[in-house]
Design a protein around this motif. Structure first.
Motif, mmCIF file in Angstrom:
data_model
loop_
_atom_site.group_PDB
_atom_site.id
_atom_site.type_symbol
_atom_site.label_atom_id
_atom_site.label_comp_id
_atom_site.label_asym_id
_atom_site.label_seq_id
_atom_site.Cartn_x
_atom_site.Cartn_y
_atom_site.Cartn_z
ATOM 1 N N ALA A 302 1.616 -30.457 136.791
ATOM 2 C CA ALA A 302 2.748 -31.202 136.212
ATOM 3 C C ALA A 302 3.698 -30.260 135.476
ATOM 4 O O ALA A 302 4.932 -30.379 135.600
ATOM 5 N N GLU A 303 3.149 -29.314 134.721
ATOM 6 C CA GLU A 303 3.985 -28.358 133.990
ATOM 7 C C GLU A 303 4.755 -27.447 134.938
ATOM 8 O O GLU A 303 5.968 -27.240 134.773
ATOM 9 N N VAL A 304 4.063 -26.892 135.917
ATOM 10 C CA VAL A 304 4.690 -25.937 136.841
ATOM 11 C C VAL A 304 5.787 -26.609 137.659
ATOM 12 O O VAL A 304 6.880 -26.045 137.845
ATOM 13 N N VAL A 305 5.527 -27.811 138.146
ATOM 14 C CA VAL A 305 6.534 -28.526 138.935
ATOM 15 C C VAL A 305 7.768 -28.822 138.090
ATOM 16 O O VAL A 305 8.903 -28.688 138.555
ATOM 17 N N GLN A 306 7.560 -29.211 136.836
ATOM 18 C CA GLN A 306 8.677 -29.515 135.951
ATOM 19 C C GLN A 306 9.517 -28.270 135.664
ATOM 20 O O GLN A 306 10.748 -28.347 135.521
#
Length: 330
Positions: A302-306
């Motif tokens: 979730a962090e990396v995609v954001q």
């Protein structure tokens, strides 16, 4: 200055030394027959001249005379402007600047709530545009109190109109960052910007900024360097970035400066756009993030995609990234 740079332009004679007074009678009507209302229980943001005092409006004059409180960025400059206009500032004058505007906003608004007219002025141009004023506007909105503008001179719009560059879409970026690394980062982020770009700059940093514009945007983009707008020595230098760089080297500009830069072409925007990471790239970054930060893999994804949006601003599908992570771990 090179032959590609358009020549010096001289503004109409400054009225600094020839004050004109737009007097108001008790009914609020000027000698020219223009009705000027000063709204009670209201915050009024008023634009002041950016150089030529003749640009002061009848509405500004009426507000200076009749507002209950004048919140000024620099009280000395306020009184200097009033003297040039032949105006008596009738209300209480308070200093309202970058260092105290948040603390003073509510106190001023208490007066508005009681029916006072609070006039907010900066040293030049429109309050809130690189000048104090935003804090009182936000608090007035939160408190349900009325805010209005008495518009007028604007260095941004003046320079944009005189630049000869597209005006249908533009972005204002404030002052060019002072530090070299921050300046390069900002300019790189704007490489793909299609809109006309407007910056403020100071004389002692203009050479460094133009050098960085040349390195990041290339030599061929058109631009305008506008200085001393509306004053006696107003000058607009137009040409390519390379032309303006040479003109700055040959004849360093003085005074207040506005830079107007052509937006990226379709090809430049495409070439400068950040490339998208593949699903597998995002999966690898997510695995590393989970291991280094002690996160669950879904939280790491979730962090990396954001943090890595696609070129159109959308986000990669997290389920696809998760499937790629599972495939790598099998």
């Amino acid at each position: 200055m090179t032959s590609d740079i358009e020549g010096r332009q001289t503004a109409p004679q400054s009225l600094h030394d020839r004050p004109e007074t737009v007097e108001q009678d008790t009914s609020g009507e000027s000698r020219a027959g223009v009705r000027v209302d000063v709204p009670a229980g209201t915050v009024v943001l008023a634009a002041t001249p950016i150089g030529n005092v003749g640009d002061a409006s009848a509405r500004l004059v009426a507000l200076l005379e009749r507002a209950d409180i004048v919140a000024a960025e620099d009280t000395r400059r306020l009184y200097d402007l009033a003297n040039r206009l032949g105006v008596h500032v009738g209300g209480k004058v308070v200093a309202y600047h970058d260092h105290n505007e948040r603390n003073k906003a509510d106190g001023l608004l208490d007066n508005v709530e009681e029916g006072a007219t609070v006039l907010v002025v900066s040293d030049a141009g429109m309050p809130t545009i690189n000048d104090p004023g935003l804090a009182i506007v936000r608090r007035a909105i939160e408190r349900g109190l009325p805010v209005t503008c008495a518009p007028g001179p604007s260095a941004v719009l003046d320079a944009l109109a005189l630049s000869g560059l597209p005006t249908d879409r533009f972005c204002y970026e404030g002052f060019v960052p002072r530090k070299h690394a921050e300046r390069l980062q900002r300019l790189r982020a704007l490489r793909a910007e299609r809109r006309t770009i407007v910056f403020y700059e100071t004389p002692h940093r203009i050479a460094e900024s133009i050098t960085d514009l040349l390195s990041e945007f290339g030599p061929d983009r058109r631009m305008a360097l506008c200085r001393e707008l509306t004053k006696d020595y107003e000058q607009i230098r137009r040409g390519t970035i390379a032309d303006i760089k040479q003109s700055v080297d040959d004849d360093p500009p003085r005074g207040e400066i506005v830079l107007v830069i052509e937006g990226a072409s379709e090809t430049e925007a495409r070439d400068s756009a950040p490339s998208a990471l593949s699903i597998d790239d995002l999966a690898v970054l997510s695995i590393d993030r989970a291991r280094e930060d002690g996160l669950r893999i879904k939280d790491a994804i979730a962090e990396v995609v954001q943090e890595h949006p696609l070129p159109d601003g959308s986000l990669a599908n997290r389920k696809q990234v998760y499937s790629a992570v599972l495939a790598m771990r099998s």
